[in-house]
Design a protein around this motif. Structure first.
Motif, PDB file in Angstrom:
ATOM      1  N   ASP A 240       0.873  -1.276  -0.118  1.00 54.37           N
ATOM      2  CA  ASP A 240       0.079   0.109  -0.131  1.00 54.37           C
ATOM      3  C   ASP A 240       0.916   1.361  -0.264  1.00 54.37           C
ATOM      4  N   ALA A 241       1.960   0.895  -0.153  1.00 49.51           N
ATOM      5  CA  ALA A 241       3.206   2.136  -0.269  1.00 49.51           C
ATOM      6  C   ALA A 241       3.347   2.906   1.085  1.00 49.51           C
ATOM      7  N   CYS A 242       2.759   2.365   2.184  1.00 43.34           N
ATOM      8  CA  CYS A 242       3.192   2.836   3.383  1.00 43.34           C
ATOM      9  C   CYS A 242       4.255   2.014   4.225  1.00 43.34           C
TER      10      CYS A 242
ATOM     11  N   SER B  88      11.610   1.674  -2.573  1.00 45.23           N
ATOM     12  CA  SER B  88      10.422   1.545  -3.157  1.00 45.23           C
ATOM     13  C   SER B  88      10.507   1.237  -4.648  1.00 45.23           C
ATOM     14  N   HIS B  89       9.409   0.672  -5.287  1.00 46.41           N
ATOM     15  CA  HIS B  89       9.229   0.303  -6.588  1.00 46.41           C
ATOM     16  C   HIS B  89       9.109   1.598  -7.516  1.00 46.41           C
ATOM     17  N   ASP B  90       8.910   2.927  -6.570  1.00 43.81           N
ATOM     18  CA  ASP B  90       8.525   3.894  -7.305  1.00 43.81           C
ATOM     19  C   ASP B  90       9.929   4.811  -7.485  1.00 43.81           C
TER      20      ASP B  90
ATOM     21  N   ARG C  26       4.140   7.976   5.233  1.00 44.98           N
ATOM     22  CA  ARG C  26       3.515   8.170   3.944  1.00 44.98           C
ATOM     23  C   ARG C  26       4.288   9.037   2.971  1.00 44.98           C
TER      24      ARG C  26
ATOM     25  N   HIS D  86       5.565   7.280  -0.341  1.00 45.28           N
ATOM     26  CA  HIS D  86       6.025   6.482  -1.337  1.00 45.28           C
ATOM     27  C   HIS D  86       4.828   6.314  -2.394  1.00 45.28           C
ATOM     28  N   LYS D  87       4.761   5.872  -3.660  1.00 48.16           N
ATOM     29  CA  LYS D  87       4.020   5.740  -4.577  1.00 48.16           C
ATOM     30  C   LYS D  87       3.533   4.391  -4.710  1.00 48.16           C
ATOM     31  N   PHE D  88       4.575   3.516  -4.725  1.00 46.02           N
ATOM     32  CA  PHE D  88       4.060   2.005  -4.885  1.00 46.02           C
ATOM     33  C   PHE D  88       4.939   1.167  -3.835  1.00 46.02           C
ATOM     34  N   ILE D  89       4.657  -0.001  -4.129  1.00 48.27           N
ATOM     35  CA  ILE D  89       5.194  -0.915  -2.959  1.00 48.27           C
ATOM     36  C   ILE D  89       6.629  -0.733  -2.383  1.00 48.27           C
ATOM     37  N   ILE D  90       6.524  -0.733  -1.032  1.00 49.25           N
ATOM     38  CA  ILE D  90       8.065  -0.924  -0.440  1.00 49.25           C
ATOM     39  C   ILE D  90       8.658  -1.920  -0.470  1.00 49.25           C
TER      40      ILE D  90
END
Length: 385
Positions: free
Chosen positions: A292-294, A330-332, A310, A312-316
């Motif tokens: 959930d990017a958190c 993250s994947h961001d 909070r 990130h935009k994508f999965i950590i």
């Protein structure tokens, strides 16, 4: 966040901290790895050369290792950024690497694990026997787990007592003698892919998490399955073992804490809105990263959520902790650095209060026992006993 590092041009798949804590290494979908100083959070190195994305990375104090979908592993000089070695031999994506002693181990989609000499670009051993992709690795020495009499039974393995553990999507875990490449044990029981392994060599135990929703404990000497932890409702993605407490992160959006010795589940950590992808325990706090990017911080004992990170935009995909700073990759494509001093301080105060209360309770209990003993003695004397 104290700092947001946006140098990568693709998602970050892994984050590794050097043993001395001075540097971090990130491996990315952009095919490069970057070296970061933990002192000032500046990028200190840019490792380029892979022909496809980096799946995993490992950092030593003086050398960095990366593996890639280009079927190779590379070794880099931390100071100069120069590529020191390219390990070729795998015929598909290399998923995972592990550095132990003078060995470099790797697991791949080509269904094999391999052992390389760290100092030479030479393959020492190939471990062939899995029927599908090798996803996760662990290493130990039989000296850590076997008694002297048991060691004598393994005469042919006297040259080297190192063992490699591999987890595969074929639902099995295998234990291999490094010196001969011979399979020592095949651990059967899982009905889904094995996604994660944790080894506790002093206690002769291995923990494996799977897409069958279970965690299993094995005796690594006999191969016996000891316990099955069954309460998750989704794949078990990550494991952390601390003081005989096992923490498991799952696709069911929870983390669970288990007592290893009894198999009892003593805590469930909720609040995630997606799979729990990574875990890290630090000073009584359980840090989690999620799809959930958190990132989140829980009191490990009570299960109470203390903080949500909070940004990130994508999965950590990975987290590390050093000097009361939390690093999330993250994947961001960003590496974010968070100051967790306040949380750690609060938790230390809470732990101090709990210990103080336990001390008072223990003292009261002692006085109560003393009083009861005295009353008991008086009663016995009055009865002439």
């Amino acid at each position: 966040a104290v700092k947001v590092c946006t140098d990568h041009q693709g998602g970050i798949n892994w984050l590794s901290l050097s043993p001395d804590g001075q540097r971090l290494l990130t491996g990315s979908e952009d095919g490069t790895a970057r070296l970061w100083s933990t002192a000032d959070s500046q990028c200190r190195g840019h490792f380029q050369g892979h022909e496809s994305y980096i799946t995993f990375c490992h950092l030593e104090n003086e050398a960095a290792f990366t593996c890639s979908a280009d079927h190779t592993i590379r070794k880099w000089d931390v100071m100069t950024g120069q590529c020191l070695a390219i390990y070729r031999g795998h015929t598909s994506i290399v998923n995972r690497i592990l550095v132990a002693k003078d060995y470099l181990f790797s697991g791949s989609y080509d269904r094999t694990a391999r052992c390389w000499s760290v100092d030479k670009e030479k393959q020492i051993q190939e471990f062939r026997g899995h029927r599908n992709c090798v996803l996760t690795l662990a290493h130990y020495s039989s000296r850590d787990v076997l008694e002297e009499e048991e060691e004598e039974e393994e005469e042919e393995e006297k040259v080297s007592r190192d063992l490699l553990v591999t987890g595969s999507t074929d639902c099995t875990v295998k234990v291999w003698w490094v010196s001969s490449g011979r399979c020592y044990q095949t651990l059967l029981g899982h009905t889904g892919a094995v996604l994660c392994l944790i080894l506790d060599a002093p206690n002769r135990e291995l923990f494996s998490g799977s897409t069958d929703y279970t965690i299993r404990t094995w005796n690594i000497v006999t191969g016996e399955q000891l316990k099955v932890f069954k309460e998750h409702q989704g794949s078990v993605i990550c494991l952390e073992l601390v003081n005989r407490h096992l923490y498991s992160g799952s696709a069911d959006r929870t983390v669970k804490c288990w007592l290893v010795d009894t198999g009892e589940r003593i805590q469930t950590y909720k609040a995630h809105k997606h799979s729990v992808s990574t875990l890290k325990y630090h000073a009584g706090i359980l840090f989690t990263g999620s799809g959930d990017a958190c990132a989140r911080a829980f009191n490990s004992k009570s299960g109470v959520l203390q903080k949500i990170f909070r940004g990130h935009k994508f999965i950590i995909n990975c987290i590390q902790i050093h000097n009361e700073l939390l690093y999330t990759a993250s994947h961001d494509g960003t590496l974010r650095i968070w100051d967790i001093r306040a949380i750690c301080k609060r938790n230390k105060r809470r732990l101090k209060k709990e210990r103080s209360a336990q001390g008072r309770s223990s003292q009261k209990g002692s006085l109560s026992r003393l009083f009861n003993n005295k009353v008991g003695c008086m009663v016995q004397q009055e009865n002439g006993e």
